[in-house]
Design a protein around this motif. Structure first.
Motif, PDB file in Angstrom:
ATOM      1  N   GLU A  11       0.696  -1.457   0.239  1.00  8.32           N
ATOM      2  CA  GLU A  11       0.249  -0.059   0.243  1.00  8.32           C
ATOM      3  C   GLU A  11       0.808   1.348   0.025  1.00  8.32           C
ATOM      4  N   TYR A  12       1.476   1.400   0.777  1.00  9.31           N
ATOM      5  CA  TYR A  12       3.066   2.695   0.762  1.00  9.31           C
ATOM      6  C   TYR A  12       4.316   2.725  -0.311  1.00  9.31           C
ATOM      7  N   PHE A  13       3.876   1.114  -0.981  1.00  6.81           N
ATOM      8  CA  PHE A  13       5.254   1.268  -2.231  1.00  6.81           C
ATOM      9  C   PHE A  13       4.715   2.706  -3.022  1.00  6.81           C
ATOM     10  N   ASP A  14       6.096   3.297  -2.753  1.00  4.16           N
ATOM     11  CA  ASP A  14       6.410   4.403  -3.669  1.00  4.16           C
ATOM     12  C   ASP A  14       7.063   4.391  -5.111  1.00  4.16           C
ATOM     13  N   TYR A  15       6.812   4.275  -5.929  1.00  2.03           N
ATOM     14  CA  TYR A  15       7.059   4.442  -7.300  1.00  2.03           C
ATOM     15  C   TYR A  15       8.284   5.004  -7.723  1.00  2.03           C
ATOM     16  N   ARG A  16       8.059   6.367  -6.852  1.00  2.00           N
ATOM     17  CA  ARG A  16       9.234   7.566  -7.905  1.00  2.00           C
ATOM     18  C   ARG A  16      10.586   7.568  -7.033  1.00  2.00           C
ATOM     19  N   GLN A  17      10.011   7.409  -5.796  1.00  2.00           N
ATOM     20  CA  GLN A  17      11.848   6.591  -4.894  1.00  2.00           C
ATOM     21  C   GLN A  17      12.424   5.960  -5.465  1.00  2.00           C
ATOM     22  N   PHE A  18      11.114   4.532  -6.349  1.00  2.00           N
ATOM     23  CA  PHE A  18      12.118   3.550  -6.391  1.00  2.00           C
ATOM     24  C   PHE A  18      12.950   3.829  -7.860  1.00  2.00           C
ATOM     25  N   LEU A  19      11.902   4.005  -8.795  1.00  2.00           N
ATOM     26  CA  LEU A  19      13.000   5.055  -9.642  1.00  2.00           C
ATOM     27  C   LEU A  19      14.385   6.163 -10.072  1.00  2.00           C
ATOM     28  N   ALA A  20      14.036   6.210  -8.905  1.00  2.00           N
ATOM     29  CA  ALA A  20      14.648   7.179  -8.351  1.00  2.00           C
ATOM     30  C   ALA A  20      15.739   6.481  -7.655  1.00  2.00           C
ATOM     31  N   SER A  21      15.994   6.229  -7.235  1.00  2.00           N
ATOM     32  CA  SER A  21      16.971   4.672  -7.045  1.00  2.00           C
ATOM     33  C   SER A  21      16.973   3.769  -7.627  1.00  2.00           C
ATOM     34  N   ASN A  22      17.180   3.250  -8.867  1.00  2.00           N
ATOM     35  CA  ASN A  22      16.812   2.709  -9.705  1.00  2.00           C
ATOM     36  C   ASN A  22      16.221   3.136 -11.331  1.00  2.00           C
ATOM     37  N   PRO A  23      17.381   3.471 -11.958  1.00  2.00           N
ATOM     38  CA  PRO A  23      17.316   4.426 -12.603  1.00  2.00           C
ATOM     39  C   PRO A  23      16.550   3.614 -13.604  1.00  2.00           C
ATOM     40  N   PRO A  24      16.385   3.545 -14.940  1.00  2.00           N
ATOM     41  CA  PRO A  24      15.868   3.065 -15.954  1.00  2.00           C
ATOM     42  C   PRO A  24      16.720   2.051 -16.791  1.00  2.00           C
ATOM     43  N   TRP A 112      19.632 -12.376  -7.365  1.00  2.00           N
ATOM     44  CA  TRP A 112      20.398 -12.249  -8.309  1.00  2.00           C
ATOM     45  C   TRP A 112      19.399 -10.526  -8.056  1.00  2.00           C
ATOM     46  N   GLY A 113      18.544 -10.932  -9.197  1.00  2.00           N
ATOM     47  CA  GLY A 113      18.050  -9.905  -9.443  1.00  2.00           C
ATOM     48  C   GLY A 113      17.163  -8.741  -9.212  1.00  2.00           C
ATOM     49  N   ALA A 114      16.885  -9.257  -7.826  1.00  2.00           N
ATOM     50  CA  ALA A 114      16.319  -8.654  -6.365  1.00  2.00           C
ATOM     51  C   ALA A 114      17.397  -7.983  -5.518  1.00  2.00           C
ATOM     52  N   HIS A 115      18.038  -8.601  -5.223  1.00  2.00           N
ATOM     53  CA  HIS A 115      19.832  -8.457  -4.862  1.00  2.00           C
ATOM     54  C   HIS A 115      20.358  -6.883  -4.864  1.00  2.00           C
ATOM     55  N   MET A 116      20.011  -6.711  -6.539  1.00  2.00           N
ATOM     56  CA  MET A 116      20.833  -6.208  -7.044  1.00  2.00           C
ATOM     57  C   MET A 116      20.010  -4.340  -7.815  1.00  2.00           C
ATOM     58  N   LEU A 117      18.620  -4.571  -7.058  1.00  2.00           N
ATOM     59  CA  LEU A 117      17.914  -3.529  -6.411  1.00  2.00           C
ATOM     60  C   LEU A 117      18.133  -3.313  -5.770  1.00  2.00           C
ATOM     61  N   ARG A 118      17.787  -1.783  -5.200  1.00  2.00           N
ATOM     62  CA  ARG A 118      17.710  -0.578  -4.376  1.00  2.00           C
ATOM     63  C   ARG A 118      16.178   0.017  -3.700  1.00  2.00           C
ATOM     64  N   LEU A 119      16.476  -0.795  -2.731  1.00  2.00           N
ATOM     65  CA  LEU A 119      15.717  -0.735  -2.635  1.00  2.00           C
ATOM     66  C   LEU A 119      15.611  -0.905  -0.895  1.00  2.00           C
ATOM     67  N   ALA A 120      14.317  -0.412  -0.106  1.00  2.00           N
ATOM     68  CA  ALA A 120      14.269   0.445   1.241  1.00  2.00           C
ATOM     69  C   ALA A 120      14.348  -0.865   1.812  1.00  2.00           C
ATOM     70  N   PRO A 121      15.289  -1.086   3.511  1.00  2.00           N
ATOM     71  CA  PRO A 121      15.094  -2.617   4.340  1.00  2.00           C
ATOM     72  C   PRO A 121      13.879  -3.097   4.150  1.00  2.00           C
ATOM     73  N   ALA A 122      13.122  -2.609   4.198  1.00  2.00           N
ATOM     74  CA  ALA A 122      12.065  -3.304   4.766  1.00  2.00           C
ATOM     75  C   ALA A 122      11.407  -4.009   3.652  1.00  2.00           C
ATOM     76  N   TYR A 123      11.715  -3.265   2.707  1.00  2.00           N
ATOM     77  CA  TYR A 123      11.209  -4.354   1.408  1.00  2.00           C
ATOM     78  C   TYR A 123      12.298  -5.052   0.889  1.00  2.00           C
TER      79      TYR A 123
END
Length: 415
Positions: A11-24, A112-123
């Motif tokens: 519910e509280y997933f922020d797509y903008r923060q996710f794209l900012a941390s992980n560029p296209p 491996w792909g999920a580990h390479m993503l830059r995510l918040a600690p909770a995610y």
């Protein structure tokens, strides 16, 4: 993690923060790397599978057997030769092992792909927990398919398969133990109090054990029979109580024997392991000792030919191997000969039929050669007393008899 936590995270997933941390560009590189690794696994997997099959065929190939790469053998995937030969492996079981292995590799790529993503600690923690559950379940399935495959591979080197062996009845128990251990490990990592569950199961196990002692005794005796292998399906066994028959079925509770008269004998497994068992089915060569009597009236030149006659009769049967025939000694009314021969590779029924055929052939040859066999007889010797001869001195007077009567002296020779 409980479902409420997952609901809050989604519910509280922020797509903008996710794209900012992980560029296209970074996302494209991660996705491209995952696709390349998946394509490599998809391309190399059949090649590796063929190499492993060829290696097993070279190392474990049975004499007279054949290998069928990729399960294309006679009779379809995993089929063995129709002439009794065995393939190097069960290709259907090997295919299941490879499928589970490929699933593990694909999950490793996703992890491996999920580990390479830059995510918040909770995610990151949530995704790690999710992959831990999925990978553990897939790993348990891989081990549950690998164990029977290796067991079948070991048994094929000794001339049998898992499907034709009684050990297959233990595979559900072994698979259940593997899943129980794996799920216990998973629950412990997820924070559940596994010790409490194990203690409760232990109390239930003790109660069940006390209530079914006889059943458990038969079950553990069944395991002993499978491991020790005192007999197999098709063997003719004789029990200490005098019961005998061919082994038709071995189950967790009872063993079924089929007697020569056709009766079904059901024995508890604990009785089979407690008493003495004579296994007549595993004997590949059965010696036969036969004594033959030839009457004393037979001419000596004929008596000397008796061992040669016995040899000719035994050699006329392909399953029989002549050992020796000799004269043992002198009987009360006959020459005693002993014949020793061996019946090769036969069950108890075939052995009895072959022995009967040899006995009949011996009697036919003796009859054709006019060689009489001794049988019980009684000889009566008649002796005439001269007329006018009185009784011996001091002897009692003989009873009155008709004139011209003769006294009989009997001498019996029992044979």
């Amino acid at each position: 993690m409980d479902p409420d936590t997952w609901k809050i995270l989604l519910e509280y997933f922020d797509y903008r923060q996710f794209l900012a941390s992980n560029p296209p560009l970074r996302l494209a590189c991660i996705f491209g790397g995952m696709c390349l690794m998946a394509a490599a696994i998809h391309a190399l997997s059949p090649w590796c599978q063929r190499r492993l099959e060829a290696f097993a065929a070279r190392k474990y190939h049975l004499e007279g057997g054949g290998s069928a790469p990729s399960g294309k053998g006679a009779g379809g995937k995993g089929a063995d030769g129709g002439d009794g030969t065995l393939n190097a492996m069960d290709f259907a079981m090997f295919e299941r092992v490879m499928v589970n292995l490929r699933r593990l590799l694909y999950l490793a790529i996703l992890a491996w792909g999920a580990h390479m993503l830059r995510l918040a600690p909770a995610y990151a923690t949530a995704i790690a927990s999710l992959f831990s559950i999925i990978c553990t379940i897939t790993g348990i399935a891989f081990v549950a398919s690998l164990v029977p495959f290796n067991l079948d591979l070991y048994m094929r080197r000794h001339g049998e398969t898992l499907k034709t062996s009684q050990t297959r009845s233990l595979m559900p128990i072994i698979t259940g133990i593997i899943w129980a251990v794996g799920l216990t490990f998973l629950l412990d990592n997820m924070g559940f109090h596994v010790s409490t569950i194990i203690a409760g199961l232990g109390i239930v196990g003790v109660a069940v054990g006390l209530a079914g002692q006889a059943i458990l005794a038969d079950f553990f005796s069944y395991i002993v029979i499978l491991l020790d292998k005192p007999f197999r399906i098709g063997d003719h066994v004789q029990l200490a109580g005098g019961k005998a028959g061919d082994v038709e079925y071995m189950g967790p509770k009872t063993t079924h024997l089929r007697s020569l008269e056709g009766d079904l004998i059901i024995c508890a497994n604990s009785e089979m392991t407690r008493g003495v068992i004579v296994n007549l089915g595993s004997v590949r060569e059965r010696p036969v000792v036969l004594e033959i009597g030839v009457a004393y009236e037979t001419p000596m030149d004929v008596v000397r030919r008796v061992p040669d006659i016995l040899r000719e009769v035994v050699d006329s049967f392909p399953r029989c191997s002549f050992d020796r025939a000799c004269m043992l000694g002198f009987g009360t009314a006959n020459y005693r000969f002993q014949l020793l021969y061996v019946v090769r590779q036969s069950g108890i029924r075939e052995f009895q039929l072959t022995r009967s055929a040899v006995n009949l052939a011996i009697q036919e040859r003796l009859n054709a050669g006019h060689i009489p066999s001794a049988y019980p007889t009684t000889h009566v010797l008649l002796t005439e007393t001269p007329q006018g001869a009185g009784p011996a001195a001091g002897a009692a007077p003989a009873p009155a008899a008709d004139p011209g009567a003769s006294a009989l002296s009997l001498a019996e020779d029992e044979e």
